[in-house]
Design a protein around this motif. Structure first.
Motif, PDB file in Angstrom:
ATOM      1  N   GLN A 180      41.793  43.552  51.224  1.00  0.00           N
ATOM      2  CA  GLN A 180      43.029  43.617  50.417  1.00  0.00           C
ATOM      3  C   GLN A 180      42.978  42.630  49.259  1.00  0.00           C
ATOM      4  O   GLN A 180      43.319  42.971  48.119  1.00  0.00           O
ATOM      5  N   GLU A 181      42.570  41.394  49.559  1.00  0.00           N
ATOM      6  CA  GLU A 181      42.551  40.369  48.503  1.00  0.00           C
ATOM      7  C   GLU A 181      41.439  40.629  47.488  1.00  0.00           C
ATOM      8  O   GLU A 181      41.598  40.332  46.300  1.00  0.00           O
ATOM      9  N   TYR A 182      40.315  41.179  47.940  1.00  0.00           N
ATOM     10  CA  TYR A 182      39.228  41.555  47.025  1.00  0.00           C
ATOM     11  C   TYR A 182      39.712  42.672  46.102  1.00  0.00           C
ATOM     12  O   TYR A 182      39.504  42.625  44.880  1.00  0.00           O
ATOM     13  N   PHE A 183      40.386  43.644  46.684  1.00  0.00           N
ATOM     14  CA  PHE A 183      40.977  44.774  45.944  1.00  0.00           C
ATOM     15  C   PHE A 183      41.953  44.244  44.880  1.00  0.00           C
ATOM     16  O   PHE A 183      41.899  44.625  43.709  1.00  0.00           O
ATOM     17  N   ARG A 184      42.818  43.302  45.292  1.00  0.00           N
ATOM     18  CA  ARG A 184      43.798  42.719  44.366  1.00  0.00           C
ATOM     19  C   ARG A 184      43.089  41.976  43.235  1.00  0.00           C
ATOM     20  O   ARG A 184      43.463  42.078  42.062  1.00  0.00           O
ATOM     21  N   MET A 185      42.037  41.219  43.583  1.00  0.00           N
ATOM     22  CA  MET A 185      41.321  40.435  42.581  1.00  0.00           C
ATOM     23  C   MET A 185      40.712  41.337  41.504  1.00  0.00           C
ATOM     24  O   MET A 185      40.798  41.039  40.310  1.00  0.00           O
ATOM     25  N   GLU A 186      40.119  42.460  41.934  1.00  0.00           N
ATOM     26  CA  GLU A 186      39.495  43.359  40.952  1.00  0.00           C
ATOM     27  C   GLU A 186      40.550  43.996  40.037  1.00  0.00           C
ATOM     28  O   GLU A 186      40.306  44.191  38.847  1.00  0.00           O
ATOM     29  N   LEU A 187      41.718  44.293  40.585  1.00  0.00           N
ATOM     30  CA  LEU A 187      42.788  44.858  39.739  1.00  0.00           C
ATOM     31  C   LEU A 187      43.327  43.799  38.776  1.00  0.00           C
ATOM     32  O   LEU A 187      43.642  44.101  37.626  1.00  0.00           O
ATOM     33  N   MET A 188      43.421  42.542  39.260  1.00  0.00           N
ATOM     34  CA  MET A 188      43.865  41.452  38.363  1.00  0.00           C
ATOM     35  C   MET A 188      42.863  41.255  37.230  1.00  0.00           C
ATOM     36  O   MET A 188      43.240  41.039  36.072  1.00  0.00           O
ATOM     37  N   ASN A 189      41.578  41.350  37.566  1.00  0.00           N
ATOM     38  CA  ASN A 189      40.532  41.199  36.552  1.00  0.00           C
ATOM     39  C   ASN A 189      40.614  42.326  35.523  1.00  0.00           C
ATOM     40  O   ASN A 189      40.508  42.100  34.311  1.00  0.00           O
ATOM     41  N   ALA A 190      40.851  43.553  36.010  1.00  0.00           N
ATOM     42  CA  ALA A 190      40.984  44.707  35.107  1.00  0.00           C
ATOM     43  C   ALA A 190      42.182  44.516  34.176  1.00  0.00           C
ATOM     44  O   ALA A 190      42.097  44.755  32.963  1.00  0.00           O
ATOM     45  N   GLU A 191      43.292  44.057  34.751  1.00  0.00           N
ATOM     46  CA  GLU A 191      44.507  43.854  33.947  1.00  0.00           C
ATOM     47  C   GLU A 191      44.280  42.784  32.881  1.00  0.00           C
ATOM     48  O   GLU A 191      44.697  42.940  31.722  1.00  0.00           O
ATOM     49  N   LYS A 192      43.598  41.709  33.279  1.00  0.00           N
ATOM     50  CA  LYS A 192      43.308  40.621  32.331  1.00  0.00           C
ATOM     51  C   LYS A 192      42.455  41.139  31.172  1.00  0.00           C
ATOM     52  O   LYS A 192      42.729  40.864  29.988  1.00  0.00           O
ATOM     53  N   GLN A 193      41.424  41.925  31.492  1.00  0.00           N
ATOM     54  CA  GLN A 193      40.551  42.459  30.440  1.00  0.00           C
ATOM     55  C   GLN A 193      41.293  43.460  29.547  1.00  0.00           C
ATOM     56  O   GLN A 193      41.055  43.503  28.336  1.00  0.00           O
ATOM     57  N   ARG A 194      42.169  44.249  30.136  1.00  0.00           N
ATOM     58  CA  ARG A 194      42.959  45.218  29.335  1.00  0.00           C
ATOM     59  C   ARG A 194      43.826  44.478  28.320  1.00  0.00           C
ATOM     60  O   ARG A 194      43.938  44.876  27.162  1.00  0.00           O
ATOM     61  N   LYS A 195      44.433  43.365  28.772  1.00  0.00           N
ATOM     62  CA  LYS A 195      45.295  42.578  27.871  1.00  0.00           C
ATOM     63  C   LYS A 195      44.474  41.949  26.750  1.00  0.00           C
ATOM     64  O   LYS A 195      44.901  41.912  25.589  1.00  0.00           O
ATOM     65  N   GLU A 196      43.296  41.431  27.117  1.00  0.00           N
ATOM     66  CA  GLU A 196      42.418  40.822  26.108  1.00  0.00           C
ATOM     67  C   GLU A 196      42.023  41.851  25.062  1.00  0.00           C
ATOM     68  O   GLU A 196      42.086  41.611  23.846  1.00  0.00           O
ATOM     69  N   LYS A 197      41.603  43.030  25.533  1.00  0.00           N
ATOM     70  CA  LYS A 197      41.146  44.085  24.630  1.00  0.00           C
ATOM     71  C   LYS A 197      42.272  44.505  23.683  1.00  0.00           C
ATOM     72  O   LYS A 197      42.063  44.681  22.472  1.00  0.00           O
ATOM     73  N   LYS A 198      43.486  44.615  24.249  1.00  0.00           N
ATOM     74  CA  LYS A 198      44.645  45.008  23.447  1.00  0.00           C
ATOM     75  C   LYS A 198      44.910  43.968  22.358  1.00  0.00           C
ATOM     76  O   LYS A 198      45.203  44.307  21.202  1.00  0.00           O
ATOM     77  N   ALA A 199      44.800  42.690  22.764  1.00  0.00           N
ATOM     78  CA  ALA A 199      45.061  41.604  21.803  1.00  0.00           C
ATOM     79  C   ALA A 199      44.032  41.632  20.666  1.00  0.00           C
ATOM     80  O   ALA A 199      44.373  41.453  19.484  1.00  0.00           O
ATOM     81  N   PHE A 200      42.761  41.893  21.004  1.00  0.00           N
ATOM     82  CA  PHE A 200      41.714  41.972  19.983  1.00  0.00           C
ATOM     83  C   PHE A 200      41.961  43.162  19.048  1.00  0.00           C
ATOM     84  O   PHE A 200      41.787  43.057  17.834  1.00  0.00           O
ATOM     85  N   GLU A 201      42.358  44.287  19.666  1.00  0.00           N
ATOM     86  CA  GLU A 201      42.605  45.493  18.845  1.00  0.00           C
ATOM     87  C   GLU A 201      43.769  45.278  17.896  1.00  0.00           C
ATOM     88  O   GLU A 201      43.753  45.721  16.755  1.00  0.00           O
ATOM     89  N   ARG A 202      44.805  44.587  18.407  1.00  0.00           N
ATOM     90  CA  ARG A 202      45.963  44.309  17.556  1.00  0.00           C
ATOM     91  C   ARG A 202      45.564  43.421  16.378  1.00  0.00           C
ATOM     92  O   ARG A 202      46.076  43.555  15.274  1.00  0.00           O
ATOM     93  N   ALA A 203      44.659  42.504  16.662  1.00  0.00           N
ATOM     94  CA  ALA A 203      44.212  41.577  15.612  1.00  0.00           C
ATOM     95  C   ALA A 203      43.110  42.191  14.753  1.00  0.00           C
ATOM     96  O   ALA A 203      42.566  41.529  13.857  1.00  0.00           O
ATOM     97  N   LYS A 204      42.755  43.485  15.058  1.00  0.00           N
ATOM     98  CA  LYS A 204      41.710  44.232  14.335  1.00  0.00           C
ATOM     99  C   LYS A 204      40.388  43.470  14.321  1.00  0.00           C
ATOM    100  O   LYS A 204      39.697  43.381  13.316  1.00  0.00           O
TER     101      LYS A 204
END
Length: 597
Positions: A180-204
């Motif tokens: 369960q905690e491994y599953f949660r960690m991978e989803l947290m990592n995915a969410e973190k990367q999605r936010k980073e990517k969005k921020a980079f895209e916004r900043a072009k």
């Protein structure tokens, strides 16, 4: 040893000089620190080491750090930390290292070191502590999870966290919590990367060098973990746990769908699956709140959602007609009924629905025994007294050997001031015989005290002494003695005591009660007190040192007491008391002689 201690104390001198020089400590305080440190050092250099000495030393150093921190804040001085604090921190880590090396199995000691590292932000040191602790305690999943969470949340290293989880799963391949905690960690990592990517895209910004994997972004790592776990871990609870974790992330719709489909395919007959599917209806299709949404519309919509849940539950109890399934349905109805609402209409609907479900479960003979009590409570709250009596009777027919169910029915009849109370008690005793009936006899005599004549109540007490098991009759004897004194006075209670004191088993409280009654009399006779103490000591003289001491005190303080008897009482106590009680008696007797007891 002395040289080593001298060396350690000398190593402290530079930091203590700095403390004095910068005005954080006075010369007197520095000397006090050296004296205390010297005493603590000697204790941890002995041949026979004690864990407590290490803990006390560590705590002293931590208190010292805290004091320095407060003094710095007070005088506004923030320099020389390398020379002062770092030296102490290094010493605390060394002490912890020695202690955990000596007492490896003490998990609490390891966790104290972890907490210390976190508090003082010793990241490099903490990494080493986790590594050593896991090498010695690989059999504790909670420690692996703690280490992985720290790597992920503090060190921001998903790679290290993943590595730890994979190592942990080699030791615990079927541990649901780890998955369960491994599953949660991978989803947290995915969410973190999605936010980073969005921020980079916004900043072009150019993403070329960052290389975000679509699979990780979409939670594919978590999906792989789930599929692997689902093959090894059986049971609905695990599927529901990972599903609730997946629901916390807004990009996991496909993953949620897969888990749900697997749940329904593998565990279609499990009440928890149906319970989840029914409750899910509460979340589906909720109204978009607008200014034009009226209170009535909200109530109507909530009613519809609850009815959809109940439709699924109705299907469930047909498909899986078990006590557990009905329990899930009733629990849901009670939860909804107990929710606060300003709408009387909604409250009434919830009540009617709940009572109806209770009734259906009962008619199916699938209402669990424990839920009858809640049903009766609800009926009483709703002033449905006739129905309450009817349900209570039906419950005792179904669970005729349950003391709790009979007790419940009798409490209902007593509350309703029914004429059938005595008849029901008789019926209960007939079904249950004697074992475990103490609660019923207690209830019966207490009810009789307030309802029947003294003669009837006394007859009931006397009957209870023979009708209960020997162990349970002890309580009834105490109650009988107490009731007799309250209702018949001193002479009567003395007669009852005399009739019962040879009727074993007896309790110490039985004798103490009689002693107390005697002491409450204006003409309290020492002759009677001696008789009660002697009878009590015959039963409990080998197991109760306080009884002997009270007897001695009585001889010393009572106007008719004979202090010269104390010597023989003391001698008898020493002969009769067993094991450690002799020492206990001697120490208390010494305090008594010196006037401290």
């Amino acid at each position: 040893m002395a040289e080593r201690i001298e060396q350690r104390l000398e190593d402290r001198v530079p930091e203590l000089e700095q403390l004095e020089r910068v005005g954080l400590f006075t010369r007197r305080e520095v000397r006090a620190v050296l004296r205390k440190a010297s005493a603590l050092e000697y204790k941890i250099q002995r041949r026979a080491l004690r864990k407590e000495d290490f803990i006390n030393f560590i705590q002293y150093e931590i208190n010292l750090l805290e004091l320095i921190k407060k003094r710095r804040a007070r005088i506004g001085y923030s320099f020389k930390k390398d020379e002062i604090e770092n030296s102490i921190l290094h010493r605390v880590h060394s002490l912890f290292k020695r202690a955990t090396g000596k007492w490896k199995e003490d998990v609490q000691l390891w966790l104290s070191h972890v907490a210390f590292c976190k508090q003082w932000n010793a990241k490099h040191q903490l990494s080493k502590v986790f590594s050593s602790m896991l090498a010695i305690h690989p059999n504790k999943p909670a420690l692996w999870i703690m280490a992985a969470k720290w790597e992920m949340e503090t060190q921001l290293s998903s790679e290290s966290a993943r590595h730890l989880f994979l190592r942990a799963l080699r030791f615990h391949p079927e541990c649901p919590k780890l998955y369960q905690e491994y599953f949660r960690m991978e989803l947290m990592n995915a969410e973190k990367q999605r936010k980073e990517k969005k921020a980079f895209e916004r900043a072009k910004m150019d993403l070329g060098e960052f290389n975000y994997s679509e699979e990780i972004l979409n939670g594919e790592m978590a999906r792989i973990i789930y599929r692997d776990a689902a093959q090894k871990i059986k049971g609905v609870e695990f599927h529901l746990a990972v599903l609730s974790i997946a629901k916390l992330f807004d990009f996991t719709q496909d993953l949620q769908k897969e888990i749900l489909e697997s749940l329904q395919a593998k565990y279609a007959d499990d009440p928890l699956t149906w319970d989840y599917m029914a409750r899910r209806e509460l979340e589906l299709g909720s109204l978009q709140s607008t200014e034009r949404t009226t209170k009535q519309m909200k109530i109507s919509e909530m009613t519809q959602r609850e009815e959809r849940c109940c439709a699924v539950f109705e299907e469930a109890v047909r498909a899986v007609p078990t006590e557990d399934m009905w329990k899930c349905y009733i629990t849901f109805c009670l939860e909804r009924y107990n929710r606060k609402t300003n709408s009387e209409e909604l409250k009434q609907k919830r009540l009617e629905r709940t009572l109806s479900v209770f009734n259906k479960a009962h008619e199916s003979s699938l209402l669990p025994e424990a839920l009858y009590k809640q049903w009766l409570q609800l009926l009483l709250e709703s002033n449905l007294f006739e129905k309450t009596v009817e349900v209570a009777e039906a419950a005792t027919k179904r669970f005729s050997l349950s003391v709790e169910t009979w007790q419940m029915r009798l409490q209902v009849l007593i509350q309703q001031k029914s004429d059938d109370v005595t008849q029901c008690f008789e019926e209960a005793i007939k079904h249950l015989k004697s074992k475990g009936t103490l609660p019923l006899w207690t209830l019966w005599v207490e009810w009789s005290e307030g309802t029947n004549s003294k003669e009837d109540t006394e007859a009931l007490y006397q009957r209870s002494l023979h009708a209960t098991t020997p162990a349970e009759s002890v309580t009834m004897k105490e109650k009988y003695l107490d009731w007799t004194y309250r209702n018949g006075g001193y002479k009567k209670v003395k007669r009852v005591f005399t009739s019962l004191n040879e009727n074993r088993p007896l309790s110490l409280d039985f004798f103490r009660k009689m002693i107390q009654i005697e002491k409450e009399q204006e003409s309290c006779k020492m002759l009677h007190l001696r008789e009660y103490y002697e009878r009590a000591l015959r039963e409990f003289g080998s197991t109760d040192s306080d009884l002997w001491l009270d007897y001695i005190k009585e001889e010393l303080s009572h106007p008719q007491g004979k202090p010269e008897n104390c010597g023989s009482i003391h001698w008898r106590a020493m002969k009769m008391l067993q094991g450690d009680l002799v020492e206990d008696f001697i120490s208390k007797y010494t305090l008594l002689q010196t006037g401290h007891l």
